[in-house]
Design a protein around this motif. Sequence first.
Motif, PDB file in Angstrom:
ATOM      1  N   ILE A 169      40.860 -16.518 -52.474  1.00  0.00           N
ATOM      2  CA  ILE A 169      42.664 -16.785 -52.861  1.00  0.00           C
ATOM      3  C   ILE A 169      42.364 -18.081 -53.450  1.00  0.00           C
ATOM      4  O   ILE A 169      41.583 -18.596 -54.149  1.00  0.00           O
ATOM      5  CB  ILE A 169      42.649 -17.031 -51.622  1.00  0.00           C
ATOM      6  CG1 ILE A 169      42.189 -19.064 -50.997  1.00  0.00           C
ATOM      7  CG2 ILE A 169      43.007 -16.303 -49.642  1.00  0.00           C
ATOM      8  CD1 ILE A 169      42.629 -19.817 -49.756  1.00  0.00           C
ATOM      9  N   ARG A 170      44.116 -18.132 -54.283  1.00  0.00           N
ATOM     10  CA  ARG A 170      43.980 -19.297 -54.965  1.00  0.00           C
ATOM     11  C   ARG A 170      44.549 -20.537 -54.710  1.00  0.00           C
ATOM     12  O   ARG A 170      45.630 -20.138 -54.541  1.00  0.00           O
ATOM     13  CB  ARG A 170      44.312 -17.969 -56.834  1.00  0.00           C
ATOM     14  CG  ARG A 170      44.687 -19.704 -58.003  1.00  0.00           C
ATOM     15  CD  ARG A 170      44.606 -19.070 -59.181  1.00  0.00           C
ATOM     16  NE  ARG A 170      45.523 -18.117 -59.124  1.00  0.00           N
ATOM     17  CZ  ARG A 170      46.521 -17.792 -59.330  1.00  0.00           C
ATOM     18  NH1 ARG A 170      46.936 -19.249 -60.132  1.00  0.00           N
ATOM     19  NH2 ARG A 170      48.016 -16.820 -59.402  1.00  0.00           N
ATOM     20  N   VAL A 171      44.478 -21.576 -54.332  1.00  0.00           N
ATOM     21  CA  VAL A 171      44.557 -22.709 -53.761  1.00  0.00           C
ATOM     22  C   VAL A 171      45.634 -23.154 -55.047  1.00  0.00           C
ATOM     23  O   VAL A 171      45.014 -23.435 -56.298  1.00  0.00           O
ATOM     24  CB  VAL A 171      44.255 -23.592 -53.048  1.00  0.00           C
ATOM     25  CG1 VAL A 171      44.488 -24.947 -53.112  1.00  0.00           C
ATOM     26  CG2 VAL A 171      43.527 -22.742 -52.334  1.00  0.00           C
ATOM     27  N   ILE A 172      46.853 -23.397 -55.487  1.00  0.00           N
ATOM     28  CA  ILE A 172      47.476 -23.791 -56.492  1.00  0.00           C
ATOM     29  C   ILE A 172      48.013 -25.965 -55.829  1.00  0.00           C
ATOM     30  O   ILE A 172      48.658 -25.987 -56.641  1.00  0.00           O
ATOM     31  CB  ILE A 172      48.578 -23.259 -56.541  1.00  0.00           C
ATOM     32  CG1 ILE A 172      49.610 -23.057 -55.515  1.00  0.00           C
ATOM     33  CG2 ILE A 172      48.246 -22.050 -57.101  1.00  0.00           C
ATOM     34  CD1 ILE A 172      50.795 -21.923 -55.767  1.00  0.00           C
ATOM     35  N   ASP A 173      47.918 -25.861 -54.832  1.00  0.00           N
ATOM     36  CA  ASP A 173      48.828 -27.036 -54.127  1.00  0.00           C
ATOM     37  C   ASP A 173      48.731 -27.281 -52.536  1.00  0.00           C
ATOM     38  O   ASP A 173      48.527 -26.631 -51.952  1.00  0.00           O
ATOM     39  CB  ASP A 173      50.041 -27.032 -54.228  1.00  0.00           C
ATOM     40  CG  ASP A 173      50.673 -29.085 -54.449  1.00  0.00           C
ATOM     41  OD1 ASP A 173      50.115 -29.536 -54.269  1.00  0.00           O
ATOM     42  OD2 ASP A 173      51.415 -29.260 -55.295  1.00  0.00           O
ATOM     43  N   ALA A 174      48.729 -28.271 -52.548  1.00  0.00           N
ATOM     44  CA  ALA A 174      48.573 -28.757 -51.235  1.00  0.00           C
ATOM     45  C   ALA A 174      48.062 -29.766 -51.142  1.00  0.00           C
ATOM     46  O   ALA A 174      49.301 -30.835 -51.000  1.00  0.00           O
ATOM     47  CB  ALA A 174      46.849 -28.603 -50.764  1.00  0.00           C
ATOM     48  N   ALA A 175      49.314 -30.250 -49.186  1.00  0.00           N
ATOM     49  CA  ALA A 175      49.408 -31.690 -48.691  1.00  0.00           C
ATOM     50  C   ALA A 175      49.234 -31.629 -47.357  1.00  0.00           C
ATOM     51  O   ALA A 175      49.323 -31.035 -46.509  1.00  0.00           O
ATOM     52  CB  ALA A 175      51.882 -31.721 -48.633  1.00  0.00           C
ATOM     53  N   VAL A 176      48.161 -33.128 -47.867  1.00  0.00           N
ATOM     54  CA  VAL A 176      48.370 -33.996 -45.968  1.00  0.00           C
ATOM     55  C   VAL A 176      48.822 -34.563 -45.572  1.00  0.00           C
ATOM     56  O   VAL A 176      49.059 -35.491 -46.158  1.00  0.00           O
ATOM     57  CB  VAL A 176      46.752 -34.730 -46.361  1.00  0.00           C
ATOM     58  CG1 VAL A 176      45.837 -34.788 -45.385  1.00  0.00           C
ATOM     59  CG2 VAL A 176      45.624 -33.173 -47.611  1.00  0.00           C
ATOM     60  N   GLY A 177      48.692 -34.743 -44.257  1.00  0.00           N
ATOM     61  CA  GLY A 177      50.154 -35.276 -43.884  1.00  0.00           C
ATOM     62  C   GLY A 177      49.509 -35.935 -42.118  1.00  0.00           C
ATOM     63  O   GLY A 177      48.377 -35.355 -41.954  1.00  0.00           O
ATOM     64  N   GLN A 178      49.752 -36.601 -41.368  1.00  0.00           N
ATOM     65  CA  GLN A 178      49.288 -36.869 -40.079  1.00  0.00           C
ATOM     66  C   GLN A 178      50.594 -36.985 -39.160  1.00  0.00           C
ATOM     67  O   GLN A 178      51.779 -36.780 -39.301  1.00  0.00           O
ATOM     68  CB  GLN A 178      49.213 -38.903 -40.281  1.00  0.00           C
ATOM     69  CG  GLN A 178      48.968 -39.383 -39.021  1.00  0.00           C
ATOM     70  CD  GLN A 178      47.496 -38.980 -38.929  1.00  0.00           C
ATOM     71  OE1 GLN A 178      46.173 -38.859 -39.857  1.00  0.00           O
ATOM     72  NE2 GLN A 178      46.904 -39.132 -37.991  1.00  0.00           N
ATOM     73  N   GLY A 179      49.832 -35.696 -38.394  1.00  0.00           N
ATOM     74  CA  GLY A 179      50.772 -35.958 -37.103  1.00  0.00           C
ATOM     75  C   GLY A 179      51.136 -36.759 -36.346  1.00  0.00           C
ATOM     76  O   GLY A 179      50.205 -37.574 -36.264  1.00  0.00           O
ATOM     77  N   LYS A 180      51.147 -36.417 -34.372  1.00  0.00           N
ATOM     78  CA  LYS A 180      51.147 -37.136 -33.597  1.00  0.00           C
ATOM     79  C   LYS A 180      49.418 -36.831 -33.076  1.00  0.00           C
ATOM     80  O   LYS A 180      49.243 -38.777 -32.808  1.00  0.00           O
ATOM     81  CB  LYS A 180      51.531 -36.914 -32.412  1.00  0.00           C
ATOM     82  CG  LYS A 180      53.590 -36.501 -32.676  1.00  0.00           C
ATOM     83  CD  LYS A 180      53.526 -36.676 -30.996  1.00  0.00           C
ATOM     84  CE  LYS A 180      53.606 -34.849 -30.296  1.00  0.00           C
ATOM     85  NZ  LYS A 180      54.486 -34.893 -29.591  1.00  0.00           N
ATOM     86  N   HIS A 181      48.895 -36.324 -33.508  1.00  0.00           N
ATOM     87  CA  HIS A 181      47.113 -36.575 -32.684  1.00  0.00           C
ATOM     88  C   HIS A 181      45.902 -36.334 -33.808  1.00  0.00           C
ATOM     89  O   HIS A 181      44.709 -36.483 -33.797  1.00  0.00           O
ATOM     90  CB  HIS A 181      47.419 -35.382 -31.916  1.00  0.00           C
ATOM     91  CG  HIS A 181      48.011 -35.664 -30.427  1.00  0.00           C
ATOM     92  ND1 HIS A 181      47.648 -36.758 -29.475  1.00  0.00           N
ATOM     93  CD2 HIS A 181      48.944 -35.363 -29.856  1.00  0.00           C
ATOM     94  CE1 HIS A 181      49.038 -36.359 -29.346  1.00  0.00           C
ATOM     95  NE2 HIS A 181      49.871 -35.766 -29.352  1.00  0.00           N
ATOM     96  N   GLY A 182      46.528 -36.641 -35.242  1.00  0.00           N
ATOM     97  CA  GLY A 182      45.681 -35.835 -36.207  1.00  0.00           C
ATOM     98  C   GLY A 182      46.029 -35.840 -37.479  1.00  0.00           C
ATOM     99  O   GLY A 182      47.865 -35.079 -37.596  1.00  0.00           O
ATOM    100  N   LYS A 183      45.335 -35.081 -38.578  1.00  0.00           N
ATOM    101  CA  LYS A 183      45.618 -34.767 -40.139  1.00  0.00           C
ATOM    102  C   LYS A 183      46.023 -33.598 -39.329  1.00  0.00           C
ATOM    103  O   LYS A 183      45.235 -32.521 -38.725  1.00  0.00           O
ATOM    104  CB  LYS A 183      44.787 -35.341 -40.822  1.00  0.00           C
ATOM    105  CG  LYS A 183      44.482 -36.769 -41.047  1.00  0.00           C
ATOM    106  CD  LYS A 183      43.425 -36.659 -42.293  1.00  0.00           C
ATOM    107  CE  LYS A 183      43.162 -38.211 -43.790  1.00  0.00           C
ATOM    108  NZ  LYS A 183      42.118 -38.120 -44.091  1.00  0.00           N
TER     109      LYS A 183
END
Length: 109
Positions: free
Chosen positions: A33-47
């Motif tokens: 695959i070719r990763v073009i973007d990503a966003a890391v977030g924080q949910g209720k119980h983890g990333k």
Amino acid sequence: MTPKIQGIDEILPSESMEESEGAIQDLFLDHEIRVIDAAVGQGKHGKYVLITLIDSDQKQRICHSSSGVVIDNIESMKMAGLGKDLNIVCKCVKVKSLNDREYFKLVKV
């Protein structure tokens, strides 16, 4: 390393779940695959991470992961410029640790 979380529905906000087509390890295990973007977030119980990629059919797709190693991989890619001027060709693979525990990670191709 980010700890492993079991239930993705406990982590991702509902709007992110609607965006994602599924977990990267379920959709693209051992596929280039070719990763073009990503966003890391924080949910209720983890990333978690939402990953925008181009699949082998040249279609743009969005998937997610709560795998600690995949999140760490994406954070490293973002520090290297992912999403700005950098796309990264990689595979999601299953790896066995020295203590026979299996986990997923992204490896550059």
